[in-house]
Write a protein that holds these residues in place. Structure first.
Motif, PDB file in Angstrom:
ATOM      1  N   GLY A 110       0.815  -1.208   0.000  1.00 21.21           N
ATOM      2  CA  GLY A 110       0.000   0.000   0.000  1.00 21.21           C
ATOM      3  C   GLY A 110       0.848   1.257   0.000  1.00 21.21           C
ATOM      4  O   GLY A 110       0.536   2.246  -0.674  1.00 21.21           O
ATOM      5  N   LYS A 111       1.945   1.238   0.776  1.00 16.43           N
ATOM      6  CA  LYS A 111       2.854   2.390   0.782  1.00 16.43           C
ATOM      7  C   LYS A 111       3.468   2.603  -0.595  1.00 16.43           C
ATOM      8  O   LYS A 111       3.577   3.737  -1.063  1.00 16.43           O
ATOM      9  CB  LYS A 111       3.965   2.188   1.819  1.00 16.43           C
ATOM     10  CG  LYS A 111       3.553   2.496   3.232  1.00 16.43           C
ATOM     11  CD  LYS A 111       4.678   2.278   4.216  1.00 16.43           C
ATOM     12  CE  LYS A 111       5.713   3.359   4.085  1.00 16.43           C
ATOM     13  NZ  LYS A 111       6.725   3.289   5.153  1.00 16.43           N
ATOM     14  N   ALA A 112       3.854   1.521  -1.263  1.00 18.19           N
ATOM     15  CA  ALA A 112       4.446   1.637  -2.600  1.00 18.19           C
ATOM     16  C   ALA A 112       3.418   2.167  -3.590  1.00 18.19           C
ATOM     17  O   ALA A 112       3.740   3.011  -4.445  1.00 18.19           O
ATOM     18  CB  ALA A 112       4.975   0.284  -3.058  1.00 18.19           C
ATOM     19  N   ALA A 113       2.178   1.715  -3.488  1.00 21.66           N
ATOM     20  CA  ALA A 113       1.126   2.201  -4.388  1.00 21.66           C
ATOM     21  C   ALA A 113       0.842   3.672  -4.141  1.00 21.66           C
ATOM     22  O   ALA A 113       0.644   4.449  -5.084  1.00 21.66           O
ATOM     23  CB  ALA A 113      -0.143   1.374  -4.204  1.00 21.66           C
ATOM     24  N   ALA A 114       0.844   4.089  -2.876  1.00 16.37           N
ATOM     25  CA  ALA A 114       0.615   5.500  -2.560  1.00 16.37           C
ATOM     26  C   ALA A 114       1.739   6.369  -3.104  1.00 16.37           C
ATOM     27  O   ALA A 114       1.505   7.471  -3.603  1.00 16.37           O
ATOM     28  CB  ALA A 114       0.476   5.677  -1.052  1.00 16.37           C
ATOM     29  N   ARG A 115       2.981   5.875  -2.997  1.00 14.99           N
ATOM     30  CA  ARG A 115       4.119   6.638  -3.540  1.00 14.99           C
ATOM     31  C   ARG A 115       4.012   6.788  -5.045  1.00 14.99           C
ATOM     32  O   ARG A 115       4.257   7.859  -5.590  1.00 14.99           O
ATOM     33  CB  ARG A 115       5.437   5.940  -3.182  1.00 14.99           C
ATOM     34  CG  ARG A 115       6.050   6.475  -1.916  1.00 14.99           C
ATOM     35  CD  ARG A 115       7.447   5.931  -1.708  1.00 14.99           C
ATOM     36  NE  ARG A 115       7.316   4.805  -0.781  1.00 14.99           N
ATOM     37  CZ  ARG A 115       7.781   3.596  -0.953  1.00 14.99           C
ATOM     38  NH1 ARG A 115       8.474   3.300  -2.017  1.00 14.99           N
ATOM     39  NH2 ARG A 115       7.588   2.653  -0.074  1.00 14.99           N
ATOM     40  N   SER A 116       3.640   5.698  -5.735  1.00 11.12           N
ATOM     41  CA  SER A 116       3.534   5.779  -7.192  1.00 11.12           C
ATOM     42  C   SER A 116       2.373   6.681  -7.603  1.00 11.12           C
ATOM     43  O   SER A 116       2.478   7.423  -8.575  1.00 11.12           O
ATOM     44  CB  SER A 116       3.383   4.397  -7.815  1.00 11.12           C
ATOM     45  OG  SER A 116       2.152   3.823  -7.466  1.00 11.12           O
ATOM     46  N   ASP A 117       1.262   6.665  -6.853  1.00 12.06           N
ATOM     47  CA  ASP A 117       0.146   7.577  -7.140  1.00 12.06           C
ATOM     48  C   ASP A 117       0.561   9.024  -6.916  1.00 12.06           C
ATOM     49  O   ASP A 117       0.199   9.897  -7.704  1.00 12.06           O
ATOM     50  CB  ASP A 117      -1.059   7.240  -6.266  1.00 12.06           C
ATOM     51  CG  ASP A 117      -1.761   5.967  -6.681  1.00 12.06           C
ATOM     52  OD1 ASP A 117      -1.492   5.469  -7.794  1.00 12.06           O
ATOM     53  OD2 ASP A 117      -2.565   5.453  -5.868  1.00 12.06           O
ATOM     54  N   LYS A 118       1.334   9.264  -5.873  1.00  9.72           N
ATOM     55  CA  LYS A 118       1.794  10.620  -5.579  1.00  9.72           C
ATOM     56  C   LYS A 118       2.701  11.121  -6.699  1.00  9.72           C
ATOM     57  O   LYS A 118       2.611  12.264  -7.138  1.00  9.72           O
ATOM     58  CB  LYS A 118       2.525  10.645  -4.242  1.00  9.72           C
ATOM     59  CG  LYS A 118       2.953  12.013  -3.798  1.00  9.72           C
ATOM     60  CD  LYS A 118       3.622  11.963  -2.440  1.00  9.72           C
ATOM     61  CE  LYS A 118       4.103  13.334  -2.021  1.00  9.72           C
ATOM     62  NZ  LYS A 118       4.809  13.284  -0.734  1.00  9.72           N
ATOM     63  N   ARG A 119       3.607  10.245  -7.182  1.00 11.48           N
ATOM     64  CA  ARG A 119       4.501  10.634  -8.283  1.00 11.48           C
ATOM     65  C   ARG A 119       3.720  10.942  -9.559  1.00 11.48           C
ATOM     66  O   ARG A 119       4.042  11.862 -10.284  1.00 11.48           O
ATOM     67  CB  ARG A 119       5.520   9.522  -8.541  1.00 11.48           C
ATOM     68  CG  ARG A 119       6.732   9.632  -7.657  1.00 11.48           C
ATOM     69  CD  ARG A 119       7.815   8.684  -8.097  1.00 11.48           C
ATOM     70  NE  ARG A 119       7.969   7.718  -7.011  1.00 11.48           N
ATOM     71  CZ  ARG A 119       7.998   6.400  -7.139  1.00 11.48           C
ATOM     72  NH1 ARG A 119       7.891   5.859  -8.313  1.00 11.48           N
ATOM     73  NH2 ARG A 119       8.133   5.628  -6.101  1.00 11.48           N
ATOM     74  N   GLU A 120       2.689  10.127  -9.829  1.00  5.10           N
ATOM     75  CA  GLU A 120       1.884  10.348 -11.034  1.00  5.10           C
ATOM     76  C   GLU A 120       1.124  11.663 -10.954  1.00  5.10           C
ATOM     77  O   GLU A 120       0.979  12.371 -11.936  1.00  5.10           O
ATOM     78  CB  GLU A 120       0.905   9.189 -11.227  1.00  5.10           C
ATOM     79  CG  GLU A 120       1.573   7.919 -11.681  1.00  5.10           C
ATOM     80  CD  GLU A 120       0.600   6.757 -11.804  1.00  5.10           C
ATOM     81  OE1 GLU A 120      -0.628   6.989 -11.614  1.00  5.10           O
ATOM     82  OE2 GLU A 120       1.055   5.646 -12.059  1.00  5.10           O
ATOM     83  N   LYS A 121       0.642  12.028  -9.779  1.00  4.12           N
ATOM     84  CA  LYS A 121      -0.096  13.278  -9.606  1.00  4.12           C
ATOM     85  C   LYS A 121       0.825  14.491  -9.745  1.00  4.12           C
ATOM     86  O   LYS A 121       0.411  15.537 -10.206  1.00  4.12           O
ATOM     87  CB  LYS A 121      -0.794  13.304  -8.264  1.00  4.12           C
ATOM     88  CG  LYS A 121      -1.991  12.383  -8.200  1.00  4.12           C
ATOM     89  CD  LYS A 121      -2.658  12.438  -6.853  1.00  4.12           C
ATOM     90  CE  LYS A 121      -3.823  11.457  -6.800  1.00  4.12           C
ATOM     91  NZ  LYS A 121      -4.468  11.452  -5.488  1.00  4.12           N
TER      92      LYS A 121
END
Length: 125
Positions: free
Chosen positions: A112-123
């Protein structure tokens, strides 16, 4: 402006769909767990004449110590005493469930932390 909104909608739809790679990783892990669980069933360990073919290490250690030194006396006595086989199996299963729960919680947490980081980078892009 309209093209930018369309691109954001497409990006949001793509992010909500599971990646093919993660599906294959999950399937591979499930297959690995099944193979590891089934592996011991294909081999016959120990004596066929043994009373209990899957005896625990406590019973095996006690028998080995008695063979080496018949006069040996243990330093401590168990707190609970001898439990029926069903209770021992239940406690072992409970231990396995707690361990699996902790393991999969940690895996899910870091995923979940990795997915949140990748979502943050995409935004940010």
């Amino acid at each position: 402006m309209n093209a930018k909104n369309n691109a954001q909608i497409v990006d949001a739809q793509a992010a909500s769909q599971p990646k093919k790679n993660s599906v294959w990783v999950s399937v591979g892990l499930i297959v690995l767990v099944v193979v590891i669980a089934m592996f011991p069933l294909f081999f016959n360990y120990g004596d066929d004449d043994a009373e209990e073919p899957f005896a625990g290490t406590d019973a095996t250690a006690t028998e080995t110590i008695q063979e080496i030194d018949p006069n040996y006396e243990p330093w401590f006595e168990p707190l609970v005493g001898e439990l029926p086989g069903e209770v021992e199996s239940g406690l072992f299963a409970l231990q396995a469930v707690i361990g699996a729960g902790v393991l999969f919680y940690v895996i899910g947490f870091y995923r979940g932390k990795a997915a949140a980081r990748s979502d943050k980078r995409e935004k940010e892009q």
